[in-house]
Motif scaffolding. Structure first.
Motif, PDB file in Angstrom:
ATOM      1  N   UNK A 112       0.845  -1.188   0.000  1.00 13.96           N
ATOM      2  CA  UNK A 112       0.000   0.000   0.000  1.00 13.96           C
ATOM      3  C   UNK A 112       0.885   1.246   0.000  1.00 13.96           C
ATOM      4  N   UNK A 113       2.024   1.129  -0.672  1.00 12.45           N
ATOM      5  CA  UNK A 113       2.952   2.244  -0.789  1.00 12.45           C
ATOM      6  C   UNK A 113       2.630   3.027  -2.062  1.00 12.45           C
ATOM      7  N   UNK A 114       2.604   4.319  -1.951  1.00 14.56           N
ATOM      8  CA  UNK A 114       2.192   5.142  -3.083  1.00 14.56           C
ATOM      9  C   UNK A 114       3.304   5.321  -4.104  1.00 14.56           C
ATOM     10  N   UNK A 115       4.534   5.463  -3.638  1.00  9.87           N
ATOM     11  CA  UNK A 115       5.635   5.810  -4.538  1.00  9.87           C
ATOM     12  C   UNK A 115       6.760   4.785  -4.496  1.00  9.87           C
ATOM     13  N   UNK A 116       6.399   3.515  -4.482  1.00  6.71           N
ATOM     14  CA  UNK A 116       7.406   2.461  -4.409  1.00  6.71           C
ATOM     15  C   UNK A 116       7.369   1.628  -5.683  1.00  6.71           C
ATOM     16  N   UNK A 117       8.405   1.734  -6.482  1.00 12.54           N
ATOM     17  CA  UNK A 117       8.487   1.022  -7.754  1.00 12.54           C
ATOM     18  C   UNK A 117       9.211  -0.305  -7.527  1.00 12.54           C
ATOM     19  N   UNK A 118       8.456  -1.387  -7.550  1.00  7.66           N
ATOM     20  CA  UNK A 118       9.049  -2.694  -7.274  1.00  7.66           C
ATOM     21  C   UNK A 118       9.778  -3.283  -8.478  1.00  7.66           C
ATOM     22  N   UNK A 119       9.787  -2.570  -9.576  1.00  6.33           N
ATOM     23  CA  UNK A 119      10.582  -3.034 -10.717  1.00  6.33           C
ATOM     24  C   UNK A 119      12.053  -2.649 -10.559  1.00  6.33           C
ATOM     25  N   UNK A 120      12.349  -1.814  -9.552  1.00  6.32           N
ATOM     26  CA  UNK A 120      13.719  -1.380  -9.304  1.00  6.32           C
ATOM     27  C   UNK A 120      14.317  -2.177  -8.153  1.00  6.32           C
ATOM     28  N   UNK A 121      15.436  -2.810  -8.421  1.00  6.13           N
ATOM     29  CA  UNK A 121      16.052  -3.692  -7.431  1.00  6.13           C
ATOM     30  C   UNK A 121      16.429  -2.957  -6.149  1.00  6.13           C
ATOM     31  N   UNK A 122      16.849  -1.698  -6.282  1.00  5.21           N
ATOM     32  CA  UNK A 122      17.294  -0.970  -5.090  1.00  5.21           C
ATOM     33  C   UNK A 122      16.157  -0.771  -4.084  1.00  5.21           C
ATOM     34  N   UNK A 123      14.910  -0.792  -4.569  1.00  5.41           N
ATOM     35  CA  UNK A 123      13.797  -0.613  -3.642  1.00  5.41           C
ATOM     36  C   UNK A 123      13.581  -1.847  -2.778  1.00  5.41           C
ATOM     37  N   UNK A 124      13.988  -3.016  -3.281  1.00  7.23           N
ATOM     38  CA  UNK A 124      13.927  -4.215  -2.449  1.00  7.23           C
ATOM     39  C   UNK A 124      14.885  -4.084  -1.262  1.00  7.23           C
ATOM     40  N   UNK A 125      16.058  -3.523  -1.513  1.00  5.55           N
ATOM     41  CA  UNK A 125      17.022  -3.315  -0.428  1.00  5.55           C
ATOM     42  C   UNK A 125      16.480  -2.331   0.598  1.00  5.55           C
ATOM     43  N   UNK A 126      15.774  -1.297   0.126  1.00  4.78           N
ATOM     44  CA  UNK A 126      15.177  -0.337   1.043  1.00  4.78           C
ATOM     45  C   UNK A 126      14.150  -1.011   1.950  1.00  4.78           C
ATOM     46  N   UNK A 127      13.314  -1.854   1.354  1.00  8.96           N
ATOM     47  CA  UNK A 127      12.290  -2.562   2.134  1.00  8.96           C
ATOM     48  C   UNK A 127      12.947  -3.491   3.149  1.00  8.96           C
ATOM     49  N   UNK A 128      13.947  -4.236   2.712  1.00  5.91           N
ATOM     50  CA  UNK A 128      14.632  -5.158   3.612  1.00  5.91           C
ATOM     51  C   UNK A 128      15.261  -4.415   4.780  1.00  5.91           C
ATOM     52  N   UNK A 129      15.944  -3.302   4.481  1.00  6.40           N
ATOM     53  CA  UNK A 129      16.630  -2.552   5.535  1.00  6.40           C
ATOM     54  C   UNK A 129      15.636  -1.983   6.532  1.00  6.40           C
TER      55      UNK A 129
END
Length: 206
Positions: A112-129
């Motif tokens: 339910x994130x408005x500005x989170x592009x899951x096609x970008x690998x770096x955003x996975x690292x942000x979520x994990x951290x």
């Protein structure tokens, strides 16, 4: 576990309430009781109860909600499918230190994130951290709540006994008093393996 009443207690005693498809009064089971010497001394809330299960390794699968990166009012749900808790006990200056490591494999189950592009690998690292930091705070809260009530529901005494039996002999008789002073370190590793059918973030409102 604790049982609380949601809704009006008087209405809940009416038989008609139980016959409704959606009763106005229900019983909720939440939280875990903490005992010391067979006496109830306190309660762990829902998040702390989950933290306890991870610390003791008594968990299978679970779903947790975490704050979206850079969006504190929105959440992302992670479903765990593989959990492993490891611990080590070090003795420093005759005092035990508990090192806890929790490894969790997860899927993203809801976004339910408005500005989170899951096609970008770096955003996975942000979520994990971010989820690692939030889950570590849950573990710390669990330990501190148990310490506040001198209730070793975490099994730290057993850990020390197994790893350093001679040290445990010195602590055993006064463990209730020694337990709150035990230093604990935390390491949380959350690994997101896939997003299921979720390709990008979505929001109910723009």
């Amino acid at each position: 576990m604790g049982v609380t009443v949601a809704g009006d207690l008087k209405e809940g005693q009416d038989r008609a309430n139980a016959e409704k498809n959606a009763p106005t009064t229900t019983l909720l089971i939440e939280g875990l009781a903490m005992f010391r010497n067979n006496a109830l001394v306190g309660w762990l809330n829902q998040d702390q109860s989950k933290g306890l299960n991870y610390i003791t390794g008594d968990i299978r699968d679970s779903v947790g909600s975490f704050t979206c990166p850079n969006e504190p009012d929105r959440e992302i749900a992670l479903e765990s499918f593989k959990e492993r808790t490891k611990y080590d006990v070090r003795i420093v200056n005759n005092k035990p230190i508990i090192d806890l490591t929790v490894d969790i494999g997860t899927h993203i189950s809801e976004v339910n994130c408005k500005d989170l592009d899951l096609s970008k690998e770096e955003n996975f690292y942000l979520i994990e951290d971010q989820s690692e930091q939030q889950f570590m705070a849950t573990l710390q809260s669990t330990v501190e709540e148990a310490k506040a009530h001198q209730a070793d529901v975490l099994g730290f005494g057993q850990m020390i006994h197994r790893k350093h039996p001679k040290v445990w002999e010195q602590l055993e008789d006064n463990w209730d008093e020694e337990f709150p002073n035990v230093e604990v370190t935390y390491e949380v590793n959350i690994n997101i393996t896939d997003t299921g059918n979720i390709i990008n973030s979505f929001s109910e409102d723009d």
